[in-house]
Write a protein that holds these residues in place. Structure first.
Motif, mmCIF file in Angstrom:
data_model
loop_
_atom_site.group_PDB
_atom_site.id
_atom_site.type_symbol
_atom_site.label_atom_id
_atom_site.label_comp_id
_atom_site.label_asym_id
_atom_site.label_seq_id
_atom_site.Cartn_x
_atom_site.Cartn_y
_atom_site.Cartn_z
ATOM 1 N N THR A 213 87.284 75.430 56.146
ATOM 2 C CA THR A 213 87.791 75.684 55.149
ATOM 3 C C THR A 213 86.842 74.984 54.067
ATOM 4 O O THR A 213 86.833 73.665 54.366
ATOM 5 C CB THR A 213 89.151 75.533 54.874
ATOM 6 O OG1 THR A 213 89.962 76.431 55.791
ATOM 7 C CG2 THR A 213 89.442 75.836 53.672
ATOM 8 N N VAL A 214 86.271 75.510 53.145
ATOM 9 C CA VAL A 214 85.412 74.743 52.248
ATOM 10 C C VAL A 214 85.258 74.958 51.070
ATOM 11 O O VAL A 214 85.935 76.157 50.360
ATOM 12 C CB VAL A 214 83.816 75.134 52.474
ATOM 13 C CG1 VAL A 214 82.770 74.403 51.801
ATOM 14 C CG2 VAL A 214 83.409 74.867 53.971
ATOM 15 N N LEU A 230 76.945 79.324 48.780
ATOM 16 C CA LEU A 230 78.331 78.511 48.369
ATOM 17 C C LEU A 230 77.595 76.982 48.478
ATOM 18 O O LEU A 230 77.192 76.616 49.442
ATOM 19 C CB LEU A 230 79.451 78.689 49.259
ATOM 20 C CG LEU A 230 80.710 77.634 49.133
ATOM 21 C CD1 LEU A 230 81.408 78.194 47.754
ATOM 22 C CD2 LEU A 230 81.654 77.596 50.244
ATOM 23 N N GLU A 231 77.729 76.451 46.984
ATOM 24 C CA GLU A 231 77.379 74.975 46.716
ATOM 25 C C GLU A 231 78.808 74.151 47.420
ATOM 26 O O GLU A 231 79.965 74.197 46.618
ATOM 27 C CB GLU A 231 77.037 74.451 45.432
ATOM 28 C CG GLU A 231 75.782 75.197 45.241
ATOM 29 C CD GLU A 231 75.239 74.851 43.656
ATOM 30 O OE1 GLU A 231 76.196 73.921 43.307
ATOM 31 O OE2 GLU A 231 74.210 75.007 43.418
ATOM 32 N N THR A 237 74.236 73.379 50.286
ATOM 33 C CA THR A 237 74.724 74.876 50.236
ATOM 34 C C THR A 237 74.772 75.541 51.602
ATOM 35 O O THR A 237 73.904 75.189 52.388
ATOM 36 C CB THR A 237 73.521 75.609 49.373
ATOM 37 O OG1 THR A 237 73.316 74.744 47.995
ATOM 38 C CG2 THR A 237 73.739 76.815 49.289
ATOM 39 N N ILE A 238 75.813 76.286 51.680
ATOM 40 C CA ILE A 238 76.037 77.043 52.740
ATOM 41 C C ILE A 238 75.525 78.721 52.417
ATOM 42 O O ILE A 238 76.087 79.019 51.250
ATOM 43 C CB ILE A 238 77.454 77.134 53.032
ATOM 44 C CG1 ILE A 238 78.126 75.559 53.414
ATOM 45 C CG2 ILE A 238 77.494 78.036 54.229
ATOM 46 C CD1 ILE A 238 79.375 75.574 53.729
ATOM 47 N N ALA A 260 86.787 78.580 50.332
ATOM 48 C CA ALA A 260 86.264 79.784 51.071
ATOM 49 C C ALA A 260 86.715 79.401 52.647
ATOM 50 O O ALA A 260 86.778 78.340 53.147
ATOM 51 C CB ALA A 260 84.675 79.661 51.073
ATOM 52 N N ARG A 261 87.149 80.429 53.396
ATOM 53 C CA ARG A 261 87.377 80.474 54.732
ATOM 54 C C ARG A 261 86.243 81.057 55.557
ATOM 55 O O ARG A 261 85.879 82.381 55.137
ATOM 56 C CB ARG A 261 88.585 81.270 54.992
ATOM 57 C CG ARG A 261 89.318 81.440 56.409
ATOM 58 C CD ARG A 261 89.614 80.050 57.124
ATOM 59 N NE ARG A 261 90.210 80.378 58.222
ATOM 60 C CZ ARG A 261 90.491 79.207 59.342
ATOM 61 N NH1 ARG A 261 90.024 78.213 58.926
ATOM 62 N NH2 ARG A 261 91.037 79.358 60.331
ATOM 63 N N LEU A 262 85.687 80.244 56.396
ATOM 64 C CA LEU A 262 84.346 80.590 57.050
ATOM 65 C C LEU A 262 84.718 80.565 58.628
ATOM 66 O O LEU A 262 85.467 79.923 59.077
ATOM 67 C CB LEU A 262 83.185 79.566 56.803
ATOM 68 C CG LEU A 262 83.089 79.410 55.152
ATOM 69 C CD1 LEU A 262 81.947 78.176 55.151
ATOM 70 C CD2 LEU A 262 82.384 80.655 54.666
#
Length: 293
Positions: A213-214, A230-231, A237-238, A260-262
């Motif tokens: 989770t980010v 996504l920063e 950055t992802i 965000a859930r990754l």
């Protein structure tokens, strides 16, 4: 009258003080009682009498890296390494003594009293690491059991053996002959065929799947390729894949803070080499600020 060697063997325990006492006794044994023998590693190219400078360089560099990695876990048994560090090479160097025909000869640095490791005599970290590396290599061309055993070793050992395997696969089989400071001579070999088998086995991969989770800011999206950017709040950055049903939600939240859930997938080969993580966006939640209320 007890000899210094017998005194060392009779010291019980494994504390640093016990090790120091044993080292002192063995140093006295080396100085007053034992005929000194300089350790030497002979590396011969199998089936080749015309090995060029590149072959010797590849084999020598692979053995040095493998020795450094084994030396690392001798010094720090709980720490795995799959990339050789300059500090590890400095602590466990192989010193080229010469070359004749299809063979190269490596020596070892002079032992320092504070760094000497006791194993049937005084030996440097380099010599101890080479001896342990030899333990994981085949005794001869028909030693299939040794090939299977490599796959059961810890990550650093598999990775160190892989360094040697890769060099042999590209060049020629090798025979190792270690004349240690004390004890019996050690003879090992790795043929080209054995190296190819191990190379294939060590390159088999497995997937590690995790979730993360980010918090960060949605920086962009490529609709056709379904890639998001996504920063992280913490920096960096992802980028990764996104499901089609999230594309509209991402567009609505561009340049906004979100959580965000990754899903994170990383491929790791058996010899410990890790691929880059691949991210998949599962869901996003817009972070509510005072201005949104």
């Amino acid at each position: 009258m007890n000899t210094f060697r017998q005194i060392a063997e009779d010291i019980p325990g494994g504390t640093w003080l016990d090790d120091l006492a044993r080292a002192s006794a063995m140093a006295a044994h080396a100085k007053f009682e034992r005929t000194s023998r300089s350790p030497l590693l002979k590396v011969a190219m199998l089936g080749s009498t015309q090995a060029d400078a590149y072959t010797f360089s590849d084999i020598g560099r692979a053995l040095q890296d493998a020795t450094a990695k084994i030396g690392h876990i001798i010094r720090n048994p709980s720490g795995e390494v799959t990339i050789v560090q300059p500090a590890d090479r400095d602590k466990a160097p192989l010193i080229q003594r010469g070359q004749a025909g299809n063979a190269i000869f490596f020596g070892f640095p002079e032992p320092e009293p504070a760094d000497a490791l006791i194993h049937d005599g005084i030996e440097t970290l380099s010599e101890r690491a080479v001896k342990e590396l030899c333990d994981f290599l085949p005794a001869n061309g028909s030693d299939d059991g040794a090939l299977d055993a490599v796959l059961l070793q810890r990550d650093t050992v598999r990775n160190a053996v892989s360094d040697v395997v890769n060099a042999v696969t590209k060049n020629a089989g090798i025979g190792l002959q270690l004349t240690p400071t004390a004890g019996d001579e050690v003879v090992r070999s790795l043929t080209s065929d054995q190296a190819k088998v191990l190379h294939s086995s060590l390159r088999e991969s497995r997937e590690e799947v995790g979730y993360e989770t980010v918090s960060g800011r949605l920086d962009g999206v490529r609709t056709r390729r379904r890639i998001f950017y996504l920063e992280r709040e913490s920096g960096g950055t992802i980028q990764g894949a996104v499901a089609p049903d999230l594309l509209d939600e991402i567009k609505e939240n561009l340049d906004r803070p979100v959580t965000a859930r990754l899903r994170v997938v990383r491929t790791t080969t058996i010899d410990g080499r890790r691929g880059r993580p691949v991210h998949e966006l599962l869901e996003i939640t817009r972070e509510v600020s005072l201005f949104d209320q």
